[in-house]
Design an enzyme around this catalytic site. Structure first.
Site, mmCIF file in Angstrom:
data_model
loop_
_atom_site.group_PDB
_atom_site.id
_atom_site.type_symbol
_atom_site.label_atom_id
_atom_site.label_comp_id
_atom_site.label_asym_id
_atom_site.label_seq_id
_atom_site.Cartn_x
_atom_site.Cartn_y
_atom_site.Cartn_z
ATOM 1 C CE LYS A 1 4.052 2.421 -1.529
ATOM 2 N NZ LYS A 1 4.965 3.694 -1.826
ATOM 3 C CD1 TRP B 1 9.345 2.528 -5.188
ATOM 4 C CD2 TRP B 1 8.669 3.779 -6.129
ATOM 5 N NE1 TRP B 1 8.471 2.101 -5.023
ATOM 6 C CE2 TRP B 1 7.481 3.205 -6.067
ATOM 7 C CE3 TRP B 1 8.114 5.019 -7.407
ATOM 8 C CZ2 TRP B 1 6.746 2.852 -6.625
ATOM 9 C CZ3 TRP B 1 7.061 4.725 -7.823
ATOM 10 C CH2 TRP B 1 6.220 3.584 -7.694
ATOM 11 C CG ASP C 1 11.030 8.410 -2.730
ATOM 12 O OD1 ASP C 1 10.347 7.862 -1.528
ATOM 13 O OD2 ASP C 1 10.224 7.964 -3.308
HETATM 14 C C1 LIG Z 1 4.671 4.163 -3.397
HETATM 15 C C2 LIG Z 1 5.991 4.791 -3.451
HETATM 16 C C3 LIG Z 1 5.908 5.785 -4.525
HETATM 17 C C4 LIG Z 1 4.704 5.801 -5.506
HETATM 18 O O1 LIG Z 1 4.008 6.959 -4.596
HETATM 19 P P1 LIG Z 1 2.352 7.565 -4.950
HETATM 20 O O2 LIG Z 1 1.771 7.409 -3.602
HETATM 21 O O3 LIG Z 1 1.914 6.648 -5.679
HETATM 22 O O4 LIG Z 1 2.887 8.753 -5.604
HETATM 23 C C5 LIG Z 1 7.151 6.461 -4.157
HETATM 24 N N1 LIG Z 1 8.063 5.531 -3.459
HETATM 25 C C6 LIG Z 1 8.172 5.098 -3.547
HETATM 26 C C7 LIG Z 1 9.738 5.075 -2.582
HETATM 27 C C8 LIG Z 1 7.598 4.195 -3.100
HETATM 28 O O5 LIG Z 1 6.777 2.926 -2.057
#
Ligand SMILES: *Cc1c(COP(=O)(O)O)cnc(C)c1O
Length: 365
Positions: free
Chosen positions: A201, A102, A177
């Site tokens: 999540k 990521w 993030d």
């Molecule tokens: C799932 C995830 C993403 C992607 O998220 P989207 O909603 O598909 O844009 C980005 N960063 C992390 C850490 C994730 O777990």
């Protein structure tokens, strides 16, 4: 009806109580005669849902008054572009700490908008650890330093909050993030300038992106930044510059109330530590399974593991499915298995998984 234990990395399990309440309120929310999906985002019913959701999130995380909470769309992947478009201002570079898929993806996207530097990378370890802060090399004048504090795919989680003051660079805001571990543990907001994540999540349905951003980082958008993604316009319009993802915000609000009722972030962190310990202790004790992440940086949310005999992978997954344990296949870039054990996964689910894994290992021949 029979529900499974769902170990999906996302969209992921939601608290059963929340799903039941959403079902009960589907046709008639609080005597309004309407379902939430049918409401105007500017009406008094949805306004109250929105305001409560924001206030509850602020309270749960202890978000200070100088941070704005924005409810946006596009997911974390869209934020990879929206963040440089909003934060670069006059600057031409930003620094990234690479800890897995990521962070690497975020770094690559930023390269479209600026000089994206690498302050540190764990690539040499196969992305199984977080480079210690003492090894980070911050460039001369970056607009921000970017981290992904829980790598959902690799199962690597920061065991610390990045501290730019300790690195002698308190002026550089940290952007994180937090998609896959928001609300699983407390946050020290004094260490961050911006936190963001998709909701699917640990919070609610896909379609909602949470951005928590310090006041002084708002108002510097690039002239080419789409208006709907300009933090200043979103903030000034109370996240209603465009129509927000109303149903996702409603379900997120129910999750916030569920979390408050069970004791907030301190209590869910205690439960998350217990769930993760149960699974990691088992993996470490049983020769048939292996987790390859640096023990100091193991994620409490996403637990990748491998079978000693990988020719048994399909049998493992089929048996698990039969036992009501689903979505355990690892990400294709890593292989093996992955159990995501977010806030809404009860300890009973982890116990059932460990029991199944023990049985499977014993009958492996
Ligand atoms: C799932 C995830 C993403 C992607 O998220 P989207 O909603 O598909 O844009 C980005 N960063 C992390 C850490 C994730 O777990």
């Amino acid at each position: 009806m029979s529900r499974v234990f769902n170990f999906s990395a996302g969209p992921a399990v939601l608290p059963e109580a929340v799903l039941k309440q959403a079902a009960e309120e589907m046709l008639d929310w609080h005597g309004s005669g309407m379902g939430v999906m049918e409401m105007s985002h500017r009406g008094k019913e949805f306004t109250s849902i929105y305001e409560e959701a924001e206030a509850d999130l602020r309270k749960l995380l202890g978000v200070p008054p100088n941070f704005r909470i924005l409810f946006m769309q596009g997911g974390a992947i869209a934020e990879n572009a929206i963040i440089p478009l909003n934060l670069l201002g006059e600057r031409r570079s930003a620094d990234y700490v690479l800890t897995g898929s990521w962070a690497v993806k975020s770094h690559k996207e930023a390269g479209r908008f600026c000089t994206a530097g690498v302050a540190a990378t764990a690539e040499g370890s196969g992305f199984t650890t977080v480079p210690p802060m003492s090894s980070w090399r911050v460039s001369e004048d970056p607009a921000y330093l970017f981290v992904c504090t829980n790598e959902t795919i690799g199962g690597v989680e920061y065991p610390f909050d990045p501290d730019m003051a300790a690195l002698g660079r308190p002026e550089v805001p940290v952007v994180a993030d937090v998609s896959s571990h928001i609300l699983s543990r407390p946050v020290d907001f004094s260490k961050y300038g911006l936190l963001f994540g998709g909701a699917q999540k640990n919070i609610g349905p896909a379609g909602l992106t949470i951005v928590i951003v310090r006041d002084d980082l708002i108002g510097h958008a690039h002239p080419d930044c789409p208006s709907a993604f300009d933090y200043r316009l979103v903030a000034e319009n109370g996240s209603m510059y465009n129509t927000p993802p109303t149903y996702s915000i409603y379900v997120a609000g129910l999750v916030f109330k569920w979390l408050k009722a069970l004791g907030g972030v301190a209590e869910i962190e205690r439960r998350n530590i217990a769930k993760a310990a149960l699974l990691y202790d088992f993996l470490d004790d049983c020769d048939f399974y292996e987790n390859r992440v640096d023990p100091a940086c193991r994620s409490r949310m996403n637990v990748p593991f491998f079978l000693a005999d990988e020719s048994r992978n399909e049998a493992f997954l089929a048996g698990a499915r039969e036992a009501g344990l689903v979505q355990l296949k690892g990400h294709k870039s890593v292989g093996g298995m992955r159990a995501s054990i977010y806030n809404a996964m009860p300890i009973e689910g982890v116990e059932a998984l460990v029991n199944y894994m023990r049985d499977f290992a014993q009958h492996k021949s």
